[in-house]
Each structure stands twice: as C-alpha cells, then as structure tokens.
Design a protein around this motif. Structure first.
Motif, PDB file in Angstrom:
ATOM      1  N   TYR A 143     -11.805  11.415  -3.349  1.00 34.81           N
ATOM      2  CA  TYR A 143     -10.615  10.721  -3.839  1.00 34.81           C
ATOM      3  C   TYR A 143     -10.381   9.357  -3.170  1.00 34.81           C
ATOM      4  CZ  TYR A 143      -8.661  12.996   0.303  1.00 34.81           C
ATOM      5  OH  TYR A 143      -8.444  13.428   1.585  1.00 34.81           O
ATOM      6  N   SER A 144     -10.763   9.217  -1.890  1.00 34.38           N
ATOM      7  CA  SER A 144     -10.482   7.950  -1.173  1.00 34.38           C
ATOM      8  C   SER A 144     -11.141   6.776  -1.873  1.00 34.38           C
ATOM      9  CB  SER A 144     -11.006   8.004   0.260  1.00 34.38           C
ATOM     10  OG  SER A 144     -10.241   8.893   0.994  1.00 34.38           O
ATOM     11  N   MET A 163      -7.471  19.894  -5.788  1.00 32.96           N
ATOM     12  CA  MET A 163      -8.542  19.336  -6.628  1.00 32.96           C
ATOM     13  C   MET A 163      -9.591  20.414  -6.928  1.00 32.96           C
ATOM     14  SD  MET A 163     -10.445  16.770  -4.037  1.00 32.96           S
ATOM     15  CE  MET A 163     -10.849  17.248  -2.360  1.00 32.96           C
ATOM     16  N   GLU A 193      -6.358  17.537  -1.586  1.00 30.58           N
ATOM     17  CA  GLU A 193      -7.311  18.477  -0.974  1.00 30.58           C
ATOM     18  C   GLU A 193      -6.967  19.928  -1.314  1.00 30.58           C
ATOM     19  OE1 GLU A 193      -8.449  17.730   3.062  1.00 30.58           O
ATOM     20  OE2 GLU A 193      -9.388  15.860   2.423  1.00 30.58           O
ATOM     21  N   GLU A 194      -5.682  20.183  -1.503  1.00 26.94           N
ATOM     22  CA  GLU A 194      -5.274  21.563  -1.793  1.00 26.94           C
ATOM     23  C   GLU A 194      -5.359  21.910  -3.278  1.00 26.94           C
ATOM     24  OE1 GLU A 194      -1.410  21.985   0.031  1.00 26.94           O
ATOM     25  OE2 GLU A 194      -2.229  21.634   2.030  1.00 26.94           O
ATOM     26  N   GLU A 207       7.145  19.260   3.617  1.00 28.00           N
ATOM     27  CA  GLU A 207       6.148  20.098   4.300  1.00 28.00           C
ATOM     28  C   GLU A 207       5.039  19.258   4.943  1.00 28.00           C
ATOM     29  OE1 GLU A 207       4.592  23.086   1.654  1.00 28.00           O
ATOM     30  OE2 GLU A 207       6.611  23.632   1.028  1.00 28.00           O
ATOM     31  N   LEU A 208       4.692  18.146   4.288  1.00 29.49           N
ATOM     32  CA  LEU A 208       3.523  17.380   4.747  1.00 29.49           C
ATOM     33  C   LEU A 208       3.899  16.126   5.533  1.00 29.49           C
ATOM     34  CD1 LEU A 208       1.405  17.641   1.470  1.00 29.49           C
ATOM     35  CD2 LEU A 208       1.032  18.889   3.592  1.00 29.49           C
ATOM     36  N   GLN A 263       7.068  18.920  -1.259  1.00 28.86           N
ATOM     37  CA  GLN A 263       5.748  18.584  -0.705  1.00 28.86           C
ATOM     38  C   GLN A 263       5.893  17.673   0.510  1.00 28.86           C
ATOM     39  OE1 GLN A 263       3.359  20.761  -1.841  1.00 28.86           O
ATOM     40  NE2 GLN A 263       1.934  19.044  -1.846  1.00 28.86           N
ATOM     41  N   ASP A 280       4.578  10.362   5.426  1.00 24.87           N
ATOM     42  CA  ASP A 280       3.532   9.356   5.193  1.00 24.87           C
ATOM     43  C   ASP A 280       2.936   9.606   3.807  1.00 24.87           C
ATOM     44  OD1 ASP A 280       1.443   7.477   7.066  1.00 24.87           O
ATOM     45  OD2 ASP A 280       0.708   8.279   5.164  1.00 24.87           O
ATOM     46  N   GLY A 311       0.463   8.298   2.129  1.00 27.91           N
ATOM     47  CA  GLY A 311      -0.994   8.411   2.039  1.00 27.91           C
ATOM     48  C   GLY A 311      -1.471   9.790   2.454  1.00 27.91           C
ATOM     49  N   PHE A 312      -0.924  10.272   3.540  1.00 27.10           N
ATOM     50  CA  PHE A 312      -1.347  11.592   4.012  1.00 27.10           C
ATOM     51  C   PHE A 312      -0.878  12.692   3.058  1.00 27.10           C
ATOM     52  CE2 PHE A 312      -0.521  15.490   6.480  1.00 27.10           C
ATOM     53  CZ  PHE A 312      -1.844  15.814   6.743  1.00 27.10           C
ATOM     54  N   THR A 348       0.841  -1.197   0.000  1.00 30.47           N
ATOM     55  CA  THR A 348       0.000   0.000   0.000  1.00 30.47           C
ATOM     56  C   THR A 348       0.875   1.245   0.000  1.00 30.47           C
ATOM     57  OG1 THR A 348      -1.665  -1.179   1.274  1.00 30.47           O
ATOM     58  CG2 THR A 348      -1.867   1.204   1.237  1.00 30.47           C
ATOM     59  N   ALA A 378      -3.181  12.640   0.107  1.00 25.40           N
ATOM     60  CA  ALA A 378      -4.514  13.154   0.439  1.00 25.40           C
ATOM     61  C   ALA A 378      -4.491  14.669   0.586  1.00 25.40           C
ATOM     62  CB  ALA A 378      -5.013  12.502   1.734  1.00 25.40           C
ATOM     63  N   GLN A 379      -3.488  15.182   1.268  1.00 28.86           N
ATOM     64  CA  GLN A 379      -3.442  16.623   1.509  1.00 28.86           C
ATOM     65  C   GLN A 379      -3.152  17.391   0.224  1.00 28.86           C
ATOM     66  OE1 GLN A 379      -4.596  17.913   4.161  1.00 28.86           O
ATOM     67  NE2 GLN A 379      -4.227  20.016   3.470  1.00 28.86           N
TER      68      GLN A 379
END
Lengths: 231, 104
Positions: free
Chosen positions: B92-93, B86, B83-84, B69-70, B66, B73, B75-76, B44, B79-80
């Motif tokens: 998306y999940s 899209m 979110e910023e 800064e994030l 990126q 992880d 996956g996170f 995964t 996702a982030q």
C-alpha cells in the motif's frame, strides 16, 4: 523533546548563525523526505522523528538500508555534492526536527566550511559504516537477530518504549515476507522481549534484546558515538 | 463477515482523494482558515486523513472508533487499518506515494 545531536554539538556562535537557515518542522508518519531521481529540496535534522532510507526494486519490493534519527541528518548525498539520490527517505516514526533548504546548506555549510562541515564528515563515515554493516547483516544473520538489532536502533532514536511499526515496513526492514515478520515477532513476544499488537511495538526487556541482537547493533552504535567523542 | 479491501479498490480510493486534493486541502478542518499556505506535513496529514476516512467508509468501520484505538496519527491509523483488512495483501505504501506525488 530531544535535540539533534549534530546541531547540539556545534559551538554556540555557529549554532546561532545556522539557526537563521533552519526551520522547525513537524514530520508525519510516512512523509517523504527524499525521492529517487528528484532534486533534494532540503536536508533534515531529526529531533525525535526517525527516518529510513530504503532501496526499491522495479517489482515494488524494497529493503531498508539505513536508519536516521537525532544522531544524524537526512540528505547525505547533498553533502557529497550529489543533488539527487537513488534511495527513498521517509519518516518511519513521526516527530519534530529542523530542516534547511538545499541552497542554504550548500552555501552555508559546504562552501563556507566550519564545525558542522567537520561533523558531517564523521557522520558520513558512520552512515556508510551503517549501510555496509546492514548489507552484511541482511546476508548473514537470522531474521530474529536482525529484528532485535533494528528494534534497538529504533528504541535509541524515539526515546519511548512504545512506538508504531507496521508489518509492511518490518518486512522491508528485514527483507522477508509479512508471514516471516509475524513469526519472528511472535517468537520475540513469546520470549517476553517485546509485545507487538495492532502495529504498536513495546520494548519489555532491553537488556535481553541487546544480548539477542547480532553484533551489528553494537558495532554501528559505537561508530555513531565516535562522531561526538572528539572535540 | 469482516469486510476487506483489495489493491484495485484501494487504488481507486487513492485516485479519488488525489483528484479532490485541491478541494480537500482548504476545506478540511484546520486546513486553511487564513493561517497561510499549508506546509508539506500539513498537506500530507490532511490527504492521509481524507484517505483514511474513505477506507473506513469502504470497510464500514467507524473512523472515530478506529482512531481512538489506533491513535491520532492519520498515516499510522490508515496503514494499520489496511494491514488488518487488505485481502489479498498488497504494497500500500507505494500506491500512496505514487498517487500523492506532486500533490504537496
């Protein structure tokens, strides 16, 4: 690293016996643990990862119905002799834990009985309480109070003041749009209870979060504590 | 102007990564090397890493910047980033789940 409280509560000999069937694992953010309509391959005992049970509708909308951390186990349907589930479970916060193959869980815990079997009866009751309380909460309480409750539940389970939390998941958890999530988190931020920046939630004032949360937080927390109160 | 990603573009990237999954898994750094078969968590993680790199490329973002800064992880970070960037918003999940099911 915190331990799984169900496993930690077992007598030493039983804990050692079950270790033979338990595998230490690292669980990633968003990793699927149970999938609707698919046989459950493992039960999971979180140490510091946090799982969510969510129910998805045909149009893709979804709502969280339960949170599972180191107080519990992912795979309750298997304990109730169901091999599949209608809810999806995935990791909401990454971390470590243990897992046991479904066949081993059935033979070594359900059919053989023993202390874990007994604990899981109490856990299942607390878990059902959480689900029913969440249903009532989603219907009756404001998004702001529900968000406080949910942040507290996460805070209890991750053992950190700062944890990742996407807007998409918060909207599922609260059953509201992302715009509402933004407005609600903004209000809590304004009140200096939390900060929420680029998907990272930071708890600033736990005490005031507790007073701002709805009654459901304390009710569910007490129910989970009762699992471990009795010998 | 900030670049964006829409649902169809994201689906296409997911499908590309899923189609290349068997090649990606052993070829990614620390994804093989004789350490035995990958577990679900490693698989995964590597597929999400590959998808994160594709999304960054699409958005013309530096994945290293990126990630720094994030956090590390995958996956996170994915996702982030979604979110910023899209537009319009999409779930998306669910797309990730649908695409990667059976890849583990």
């Amino acid at each position: 690293m915190s331990e799984n409280r169900l496993l930690a509560a077992l007598p030493k000999e039983e804990n050692q016996r079950l270790r033979l069937f338990l595998e230490p694992v690292r669980v990633e953010f968003k990793q699927l643990l149970m999938q609707p309509g698919t046989p459950i391959p493992y039960v999971w005992f979180p140490h510091d990862f946090v799982a969510s049970d969510i129910v998805e509708m045909a149009d893709g909308s979804a709502v969280e119905v339960a949170t599972i951390g180191n107080e519990g186990m992912v795979g309750t349907p298997l304990f109730l002799r169901e091999t599949t589930t209608t809810a999806k479970a995935f990791a909401q916060a990454p971390g470590t834990g243990m897992r046991m193959r479904a066949e081993d869980f059935v033979s070594e815990v359900i059919e053989r009985g023993g202390p874990l079997h007994e604990l899981l009866h109490r856990y299942t009751h607390a878990f059902v309480t959480q689900i029913s309380q969440t249903a009532a909460c989603n219907r009756l309480h404001t998004a702001e109070r529900r968000m406080c409750r949910w942040i507290l539940m996460m805070h209890d389970r991750v053992n950190e003041d700062r944890f990742p939390l996407t807007q998409e998941f918060m909207s599922q958890m609260l059953g509201v749009t992302r715009q509402s999530v933004s407005a609600t988190a903004g209000a809590l931020q304004e009140a200096r209870l939390i900060t929420y920046t680029r998907g990272m939630m930071t708890v600033l004032d736990r005490q005031r979060l507790e007073t701002s949360a709805c009654e459901c937080y304390e009710k569910v927390r007490r129910q989970f504590e009762r699992i471990f109160d009795r010998p | 102007m900030k670049r964006t990603i829409n649902e169809q573009e994201f689906k296409t990237l997911c499908e590309e990564v899923a189609a290349r999954a068997s090649a990606i898994l052993p070829s990614m750094p620390d994804g093989g090397g004789g350490a035995g078969p990958l577990n679900e968590s490693e698989s995964t993680g590597l597929l999400l890493r590959a998808l994160f790199l594709c999304v960054c490329r699409h958005l013309e973002l530096d994945p290293k910047a990126q990630a720094s800064e994030l956090g590390d992880d995958n996956g996170f970070a994915l996702a982030q980033t979604l979110e910023e960037h899209m537009h319009p918003e999409f779930l998306y999940s669910r797309i990730i789940d649908e695409c990667f099911n059976g890849q583990e």
